[in-house]
Design a protein around this motif. Structure first.
Motif, mmCIF file in Angstrom:
data_model
loop_
_atom_site.group_PDB
_atom_site.id
_atom_site.type_symbol
_atom_site.label_atom_id
_atom_site.label_comp_id
_atom_site.label_asym_id
_atom_site.label_seq_id
_atom_site.Cartn_x
_atom_site.Cartn_y
_atom_site.Cartn_z
ATOM 1 N N TYR A 14 39.635 -12.220 33.235
ATOM 2 C CA TYR A 14 38.748 -10.576 34.020
ATOM 3 C C TYR A 14 38.273 -11.221 35.114
ATOM 4 N N VAL A 15 38.287 -10.147 36.164
ATOM 5 C CA VAL A 15 37.911 -10.151 37.794
ATOM 6 C C VAL A 15 37.852 -9.313 37.723
ATOM 7 N N ASN A 16 35.963 -9.305 39.016
ATOM 8 C CA ASN A 16 35.618 -7.462 39.589
ATOM 9 C C ASN A 16 36.364 -7.537 40.447
ATOM 10 N N ASN A 17 37.144 -6.015 40.537
ATOM 11 C CA ASN A 17 37.667 -5.368 40.981
ATOM 12 C C ASN A 17 37.255 -4.616 42.318
ATOM 13 N N PRO A 18 36.226 -4.355 43.937
ATOM 14 C CA PRO A 18 35.490 -3.294 44.206
ATOM 15 C C PRO A 18 36.811 -2.150 44.480
ATOM 16 N N LYS A 19 37.938 -2.388 44.836
ATOM 17 C CA LYS A 19 38.430 -1.270 45.151
ATOM 18 C C LYS A 19 39.164 -0.297 43.699
ATOM 19 N N ARG A 20 38.347 -0.621 42.499
ATOM 20 C CA ARG A 20 39.099 0.655 41.747
ATOM 21 C C ARG A 20 37.310 1.281 40.922
ATOM 22 N N GLN A 21 37.965 2.042 41.052
ATOM 23 C CA GLN A 21 36.353 3.123 40.118
ATOM 24 C C GLN A 21 36.540 2.748 38.670
ATOM 25 N N SER A 22 37.203 2.648 37.786
ATOM 26 C CA SER A 22 37.046 2.667 36.460
ATOM 27 C C SER A 22 37.481 0.822 36.476
ATOM 28 N N TRP A 23 37.495 0.616 35.168
ATOM 29 C CA TRP A 23 38.243 -0.646 34.015
ATOM 30 C C TRP A 23 39.522 -0.205 34.626
ATOM 31 N N ARG A 24 40.014 -1.737 33.913
ATOM 32 C CA ARG A 24 41.934 -1.350 33.805
ATOM 33 C C ARG A 24 41.619 -3.007 32.767
ATOM 34 N N LEU A 25 42.563 -2.348 31.847
ATOM 35 C CA LEU A 25 42.811 -3.202 30.919
ATOM 36 C C LEU A 25 44.243 -3.450 30.594
ATOM 37 N N ALA A 26 45.020 -5.001 29.973
ATOM 38 C CA ALA A 26 46.324 -5.505 29.515
ATOM 39 C C ALA A 26 45.998 -6.080 27.943
ATOM 40 N N VAL A 27 47.009 -5.968 27.479
ATOM 41 C CA VAL A 27 46.835 -6.252 26.399
ATOM 42 C C VAL A 27 48.497 -6.932 26.491
ATOM 43 N N VAL A 28 47.858 -8.569 25.965
ATOM 44 C CA VAL A 28 49.342 -9.871 26.299
ATOM 45 C C VAL A 28 49.546 -9.838 24.861
ATOM 46 N N VAL A 29 50.254 -9.609 23.763
ATOM 47 C CA VAL A 29 50.780 -10.246 22.381
ATOM 48 C C VAL A 29 51.925 -11.146 22.685
ATOM 49 N N SER A 30 52.019 -12.412 22.355
ATOM 50 C CA SER A 30 53.404 -13.374 22.332
ATOM 51 C C SER A 30 54.123 -12.578 21.082
ATOM 52 N N ARG A 31 55.604 -13.172 21.570
ATOM 53 C CA ARG A 31 56.477 -13.229 20.339
ATOM 54 C C ARG A 31 56.014 -14.536 19.275
ATOM 55 N N LEU B 228 31.837 -0.994 32.491
ATOM 56 C CA LEU B 228 32.668 -1.991 33.331
ATOM 57 C C LEU B 228 33.982 -1.362 34.047
ATOM 58 N N ALA B 229 32.785 -0.851 35.035
ATOM 59 C CA ALA B 229 33.159 -0.382 35.398
ATOM 60 C C ALA B 229 33.955 -1.296 36.944
ATOM 61 N N HIS B 230 35.058 -1.333 37.627
ATOM 62 C CA HIS B 230 35.170 -2.397 38.681
ATOM 63 C C HIS B 230 35.827 -4.093 38.684
ATOM 64 N N VAL B 231 36.416 -3.902 37.023
ATOM 65 C CA VAL B 231 36.171 -4.598 36.612
ATOM 66 C C VAL B 231 38.215 -4.374 35.875
ATOM 67 N N ASP B 232 39.399 -5.756 35.863
ATOM 68 C CA ASP B 232 40.386 -6.155 35.760
ATOM 69 C C ASP B 232 40.032 -6.863 34.679
ATOM 70 N N MET B 233 40.833 -6.975 33.714
ATOM 71 C CA MET B 233 40.416 -7.601 31.581
ATOM 72 C C MET B 233 42.854 -7.641 32.142
ATOM 73 N N VAL B 234 42.559 -8.994 31.426
ATOM 74 C CA VAL B 234 43.474 -9.371 29.893
ATOM 75 C C VAL B 234 43.142 -9.663 29.273
ATOM 76 N N VAL B 235 43.417 -9.398 27.759
ATOM 77 C CA VAL B 235 43.500 -9.670 26.520
ATOM 78 C C VAL B 235 44.868 -10.191 26.331
ATOM 79 N N THR B 236 44.453 -11.371 26.044
ATOM 80 C CA THR B 236 45.345 -12.529 24.920
ATOM 81 C C THR B 236 45.577 -12.345 24.188
ATOM 82 N N VAL B 237 46.386 -12.099 22.819
ATOM 83 C CA VAL B 237 45.487 -12.748 21.632
ATOM 84 C C VAL B 237 46.707 -14.059 21.172
ATOM 85 N N PHE B 238 46.031 -14.657 20.642
ATOM 86 C CA PHE B 238 46.401 -16.294 20.067
ATOM 87 C C PHE B 238 46.495 -16.110 18.360
ATOM 88 N N ASP B 239 46.114 -15.008 17.362
ATOM 89 C CA ASP B 239 46.464 -15.249 16.339
ATOM 90 C C ASP B 239 46.759 -14.252 15.280
#
Length: 114
Positions: free
Chosen positions: A33-50, A78-89
């Protein structure tokens, strides 16, 4: 599903989080995750590998469950936070909703502390 304003668009946004973000590992999930003051709300991406799940149906099911859990549990803190959730299991596919709620809550609390 989370709203469009809470989703990532394009690889440049993800690359920014991967390059400049902080990492949290919570069992089967990791969150960058990283703070992003340009955004008004949080953003999320979920990465699930093959490697986690061979079938696209299974990967999408895992992704949808995590998106829905974040949609229900994420707050305005969580406003102003960009997150990438990665699944490992691959066990994430079979865990109960209560266990998934606990994992996501731990991630949200850890992000809020930082």
């Amino acid at each position: 599903m989370i709203s469009r304003k809470n989703r990532f668009s394009g690889h440049k946004s993800l690359n920014f989080v991967y390059r400049h973000g902080q990492n949290i590992r919570m069992g089967m999930l990791a969150c960058k995750y990283v703070n992003n003051p340009k955004r008004q709300s949080w953003r999320l991406a979920v990465v699930v590998s093959r490697k986690v799940e061979d079938s696209a149906v299974g990967r999408n099911r895992i992704r949808r469950r995590i998106y829905e859990t974040f949609r229900k549990l994420a707050t305005d803190e969580l406003a102003h936070v960009d997150m990438v959730v990665t699944v490992f299991d691959s066990q994430v596919k079979g865990i109960s909703q209560d266990q998934l709620n606990k994992l996501v809550t731990q991630i949200i609390l850890a992000v809020n502390k930082q």
